[in-house]
Design a protein around this motif. Sequence first.
Motif, short mmCIF file in Angstrom:
data_model
loop_
_atom_site.label_atom_id
_atom_site.label_comp_id
_atom_site.label_asym_id
_atom_site.label_seq_id
_atom_site.Cartn_x
_atom_site.Cartn_y
_atom_site.Cartn_z
N SER A 1 0.83 -1.21 0.00
CA SER A 1 0.00 0.00 0.00
C SER A 1 0.87 1.25 0.00
N PHE A 2 1.99 1.24 0.73
CA PHE A 2 2.89 2.38 0.74
C PHE A 2 3.49 2.61 -0.65
N PHE A 3 3.94 1.54 -1.29
CA PHE A 3 4.56 1.69 -2.60
C PHE A 3 3.53 2.04 -3.67
N THR A 4 2.33 1.51 -3.55
CA THR A 4 1.29 1.87 -4.51
C THR A 4 0.97 3.36 -4.41
N LYS A 5 0.82 3.85 -3.20
CA LYS A 5 0.57 5.27 -3.00
C LYS A 5 1.74 6.12 -3.53
N ALA A 6 2.97 5.67 -3.25
CA ALA A 6 4.14 6.41 -3.71
C ALA A 6 4.23 6.43 -5.23
N VAL A 7 3.91 5.31 -5.88
CA VAL A 7 3.93 5.25 -7.34
C VAL A 7 2.90 6.20 -7.92
N VAL A 8 1.69 6.22 -7.35
CA VAL A 8 0.65 7.13 -7.85
C VAL A 8 1.13 8.58 -7.73
N GLY A 9 1.73 8.93 -6.58
CA GLY A 9 2.24 10.28 -6.41
C GLY A 9 3.31 10.62 -7.44
N ILE B 1 -0.33 8.22 -25.73
CA ILE B 1 -1.60 8.27 -25.00
C ILE B 1 -1.30 8.50 -23.53
N LEU B 2 -1.56 9.71 -23.05
CA LEU B 2 -1.38 10.04 -21.63
C LEU B 2 -2.64 9.66 -20.87
N LYS B 3 -2.51 8.90 -19.82
CA LYS B 3 -3.67 8.39 -19.07
C LYS B 3 -3.79 9.13 -17.74
N HIS B 4 -4.96 9.69 -17.53
CA HIS B 4 -5.19 10.47 -16.30
C HIS B 4 -5.99 9.65 -15.29
N TYR B 5 -5.70 8.37 -15.28
CA TYR B 5 -6.24 7.46 -14.27
C TYR B 5 -5.11 6.51 -13.91
N TYR B 6 -5.24 5.85 -12.78
CA TYR B 6 -4.11 5.10 -12.24
C TYR B 6 -4.55 3.68 -11.90
N ASP B 7 -4.48 2.82 -12.91
CA ASP B 7 -4.80 1.40 -12.75
C ASP B 7 -3.47 0.65 -12.62
N VAL C 1 -5.04 -6.17 -11.94
CA VAL C 1 -4.99 -4.70 -11.94
C VAL C 1 -5.81 -4.13 -10.79
N LEU C 2 -5.19 -3.23 -10.05
CA LEU C 2 -5.84 -2.48 -8.98
C LEU C 2 -6.40 -1.20 -9.59
N ARG C 3 -7.70 -1.14 -9.79
CA ARG C 3 -8.33 -0.02 -10.50
C ARG C 3 -8.40 1.23 -9.62
N ASP C 4 -8.17 2.38 -10.26
CA ASP C 4 -8.31 3.68 -9.59
C ASP C 4 -7.60 3.69 -8.24
N ALA C 5 -6.33 3.32 -8.27
CA ALA C 5 -5.57 3.21 -7.02
C ALA C 5 -5.46 4.55 -6.30
N ASP C 6 -5.55 5.65 -7.05
CA ASP C 6 -5.43 6.97 -6.43
C ASP C 6 -6.63 7.30 -5.55
N ARG C 7 -7.72 6.60 -5.74
CA ARG C 7 -8.95 6.88 -4.98
C ARG C 7 -9.14 5.93 -3.80
N LYS C 8 -8.21 5.05 -3.61
CA LYS C 8 -8.37 4.03 -2.57
C LYS C 8 -7.53 4.35 -1.34
N SER C 9 -8.04 3.96 -0.18
CA SER C 9 -7.31 4.12 1.08
C SER C 9 -6.27 3.01 1.22
N PHE C 10 -5.41 3.13 2.22
CA PHE C 10 -4.42 2.09 2.49
C PHE C 10 -5.13 0.75 2.71
N ALA C 11 -6.19 0.76 3.49
CA ALA C 11 -6.90 -0.49 3.79
C ALA C 11 -7.53 -1.08 2.55
N GLU C 12 -8.12 -0.25 1.71
CA GLU C 12 -8.74 -0.74 0.47
C GLU C 12 -7.69 -1.34 -0.46
#
Length: 427
Positions: free
Chosen positions: A258-266, A284-290, A305-316
């Motif tokens: 979860s930490f690395f997923t959040k860091a990658v999205v950032g 093709i620039l993608k403005h979503y983070y799957d 694939v973890l869809r819309d990772a930018d919208r998910k909490s650590f727990a999710e």
Amino acid sequence: MSAEIRVPTLGESIVDATVASWLKSEGDAVQRGEALVELETDKVNVEVNAEQDGVLQKIIKQSGDVVAVGDVLGLLGEASAQADHGQQQESAVRTQEQNHASSESALATPSSMLRPPSPLARRIAAEHNVDIAQVQGSSPHGRVTKEDVINYLAQGRQNSPSQPLPAIEQASGRSAAPTQAPAAPPPPLAIGPQRGREERVRLSRRRQTIAQRLVEAQHTAAMLTTFNEIDMSAVMEVRSRRKEAFKERHNISLGFMSFFTKAVVGALKAFPRLNAEIQGNEMILKHYYDIGIAVGAEEGLVVPVLRDADRKSFAEIEREIADLAKRVREGSVSLAELQGGTFTITNGGVFGSLLSTPILNAPQVGILGMHKIEQRPIALNGQVVIRPMMYVALSYDHRIVDGREAVQFLVRVKELVEDPETLLLEG
């Protein structure tokens, strides 16, 4: 009147499959929705179900055959009322016999009958002359996996005497008669294969596709890799301090993903070309983070694939990754869950890898490789200290990602992981 059993639509970009095994035999009665045959595709195995009640009249495509979408696999006929009645009676008698046997013996119906064994498990069992029906499946659905067969073989070796009897004598329960010393083996051939010391195993459909795509990725992309290292002290301190409360509240463990997923999205938000792909002469620039999460499975690496990772909490994120990984290993993940990722994370550290070069998951242009955490001496504020360090690697497509961007991306991931509080804002 017969109904054709056809290969269903298998998913985006998948046009053919291999018949792994038939789960029913000709003449067997089947019910609507019951699995008839298992197909092996590039990504997952797919079960073809009966669309009506009836009898499997004819099997047209055999195990190992390559089939395309729409091909006829077999024929399903209507069962007569008399046949149905007879089958019902036979089924009732069989059920009574099974119930009676299970009440007298600890050996109940093998769990491998609950769900078909995996193709690799069947292959290993066949190679070692093991009746796979006797192997107990360890997955929640009772599916027999490669590990189950290996454990069964290991247990058999532990229980066997140090001087095993010949197979025929063991099977009959008779003592082996003394035999003369075997003749000296013939000298080995100077050239050619070593007889009895090699075996030929057909590559699974998934393994063939993995090989093809990895080679294609190296031939079609200008792939380079940059490396860095991350001090994991802060993340490990947060996990140690919060893990019990986190698990009690969310019913899931707080891991590193979860930490690395959040860091990658950032980092992707800061360097959007790592979240793009090339189509012809366009980017093709993608403005979503799957975010694809690589999972090791029996037949090879799978990337759900973890869809819309930018919208998910650590727990999710932790909960969804755990669920996807579990279903990948059970073979129940859907094709849709393996398609459309924009960036991939792979963690070789769980297998002990200290450093590696990940290969791009085309058509993506970036993949982050995590590795094993090791206590190492580093220079900090003019002093040598011991810290838990992790090497990280970023492979990228140099056609649209410059070296400067790649290095800065990886530095941004490092900064975010080393200061986890920023993930609440940046991730």
